[in-house]
Design a protein around this motif. Sequence first.
Motif, mmCIF file in Angstrom:
data_model
loop_
_atom_site.group_PDB
_atom_site.id
_atom_site.type_symbol
_atom_site.label_atom_id
_atom_site.label_comp_id
_atom_site.label_asym_id
_atom_site.label_seq_id
_atom_site.Cartn_x
_atom_site.Cartn_y
_atom_site.Cartn_z
ATOM 1 N N LEU A 48 -3.017 8.963 2.682
ATOM 2 C CA LEU A 48 -2.962 8.092 3.859
ATOM 3 C C LEU A 48 -1.756 7.158 3.776
ATOM 4 C CD1 LEU A 48 -6.735 7.178 4.327
ATOM 5 C CD2 LEU A 48 -5.332 8.568 5.855
ATOM 6 N N LEU A 64 -9.115 8.545 -4.571
ATOM 7 C CA LEU A 64 -7.805 7.925 -4.761
ATOM 8 C C LEU A 64 -6.702 8.816 -4.211
ATOM 9 C CD1 LEU A 64 -6.180 5.583 -5.849
ATOM 10 C CD2 LEU A 64 -6.229 6.653 -8.121
ATOM 11 N N SER A 118 -6.685 8.312 -0.458
ATOM 12 C CA SER A 118 -6.039 7.040 -0.131
ATOM 13 C C SER A 118 -4.523 7.142 -0.284
ATOM 14 C CB SER A 118 -6.592 5.936 -1.041
ATOM 15 O OG SER A 118 -5.940 4.708 -0.802
ATOM 16 N N THR A 119 -4.075 7.857 -1.315
ATOM 17 C CA THR A 119 -2.639 8.038 -1.526
ATOM 18 C C THR A 119 -2.003 8.824 -0.395
ATOM 19 O OG1 THR A 119 -2.935 7.936 -3.919
ATOM 20 C CG2 THR A 119 -0.919 8.991 -3.117
ATOM 21 N N SER A 126 1.297 3.977 -3.019
ATOM 22 C CA SER A 126 1.015 5.402 -2.785
ATOM 23 C C SER A 126 2.173 6.265 -3.253
ATOM 24 C CB SER A 126 0.740 5.645 -1.295
ATOM 25 O OG SER A 126 -0.410 4.937 -0.865
ATOM 26 N N TYR A 186 0.832 -1.210 0.000
ATOM 27 C CA TYR A 186 0.000 0.000 0.000
ATOM 28 C C TYR A 186 0.864 1.256 0.000
ATOM 29 C CZ TYR A 186 -3.299 3.476 1.926
ATOM 30 O OH TYR A 186 -4.061 4.593 2.149
#
Length: 607
Positions: free
Chosen positions: A53, A47, A50-51, A31, A27
């Motif tokens: 994070l 997205l 999420s990146t 990222s 993950y």
Amino acid sequence: MTEIERRDRRPELSRVARTRRQLAELYMATSEYLDSRIGWDRLPTALGLSTLLGLRHRLRERNLYDTTSLPAVNLPPIEPPGEQHLINRTCDGSYNDLASPRMGMAGTRFGRNVPLTSAVRPDDAGVLTPNPREISRALLTRTEFVPATTVNSLVAAWLQFMIRDWFSHGTSPQENPWVVPLAPDDTWPQKSMTIMRTPSDETRPADSAGMPPTSINVNSHWWDASQLYGCSATEQKAVRAGEGGRLNAERHTYADTVPGFWLGVALMHQVFVAEHNAICDMLQARYPHWGDEELFQRARLITAALIAKIHTVEWTPAVISHPTTVAALRANWFGVAGERVHKLFGRVSPSEVISGIPGAATDHFGVPYSLTEEFTSVYRMHPLVRDDWHLRAVADDSTLRKVTLRDLAGPAATAMMAELDTTDLLYSFGTLPPGLVTLHNFPKFLQEFERPDGNLQDLAATDLLRSRELGVPRYNEFRRLLRLKPAATFEELTGNPVWAEEIRAAYGGDIEQVDLTVGVFAEPLPPGFAFSDTAFRIFILMASRRLNSDRFFTEYYTPEVYTPEGLQWITDNTMASVLLRHHPRLRSAMSKVSNAFQPWRTASATE
């Protein structure tokens, strides 16, 4: 479960742990790949979030470094543990972590966001090369005011108000200053420029050869509103009224002889002293049997948390107003479940991602908590401050005065507060844009700033020298240590061909010498940003860490500690409601803004 059964499960648990670690690594790597190849700000919001994070997870792993483990002597004294430490914030920030009572307290070292082996202070010649005064003149001087049109000047006032809580290196010694050579055409009014050195770290042992540069934060590292309450029992006693838990609004000193004080700070002090006292009144009505100390301590907790919430979900999203960062910052407080779910149901998950950091588990991410020298460096945002101020009346937008920043700094600010109505001053700040954090936009007054002690100071040159003196890496190396691509050329650094030539000339063609401040001011900005993406990387890490590590924002963020009414106060209030509670005549000007740090309507526009 028997011991044999437990033993049989260990390989399975180990496999689960390895699998989780592998998935987490995948993950984070994904990222970083998306960020480097496309850019988080160019991705769809979900997205992109999420990146960010994933980037935060990586930063937590690789950009937190402990200086408290280095040899130390003369550590700040702490009082014996007591019951009061369980639910009250202390004056100096001690006992926030009950198992490590000195963690984050006033008088402890700044940490680092770069490896200690990379936090290297050059020799004296290196600190002065290239000449910081010449960099200031060539690249930072405000030639024409460049406004940040999506926000108002309360963002500058708020930031200085926050900084007075977060960090201070203390009072510089007068002896052995840095002596900066001046060019023949320099108009500096003295024969030479002197810049006082950062105070020495008194906790370093006499034999500390080979240690990276370390320095002391004389403020509490915690987000505890120490700019209102002080960092010592003496300071706290001086500002308290002694009854009803209240602060004494008349006696509350603004310390207008301390460098950095100006009208914006004075206004924020006045507003939040009034807010503390309003919270005391609310608590006293609900708990009439409580005495002065109990009311004060609960009101302090509530006020500090409200300030942290305003900074997290209002100030920062206003100055970096990209849709992805707005979502990310609001998720820090409310989680991805959102504010509506938070208000209706409270926490619906122990996960900070789903339900936000307040009320989640305390986590130092393996490194004792402190603010960092790199955090201090990226918060050098003096271009936010205007030079020229048009002060106007909220009633009809009529001119009260046209003044300069010099007229609003130091004791002059206190005089201005006495002469003009506070509501009018707030209206003026709310309807004037601040400066954009960029090259050629440093306030002229701060490049020839007369300190309260009479010394002249070029704050732009001082900012450059401070980062060098404290071992903050220069721009390209800073980016490498954050796993960002360094600039290969001056054109790649800025995207502005005129600036590229100016930076090349100022640094003698050596891009590796470009200072962090110059680099982050020169970068192209992501959409909606008032400051750089490189600086934002430290924000991704430290903005959440200040909440994660503080038990009063995590496991002690409960009705038992804050009171149910206190938590509701924090939930229900915003910067706008705080301002309107104490200055209701601002209602028309603020009627069309969803965020109090966005530009307000002028009185003529509201007619």
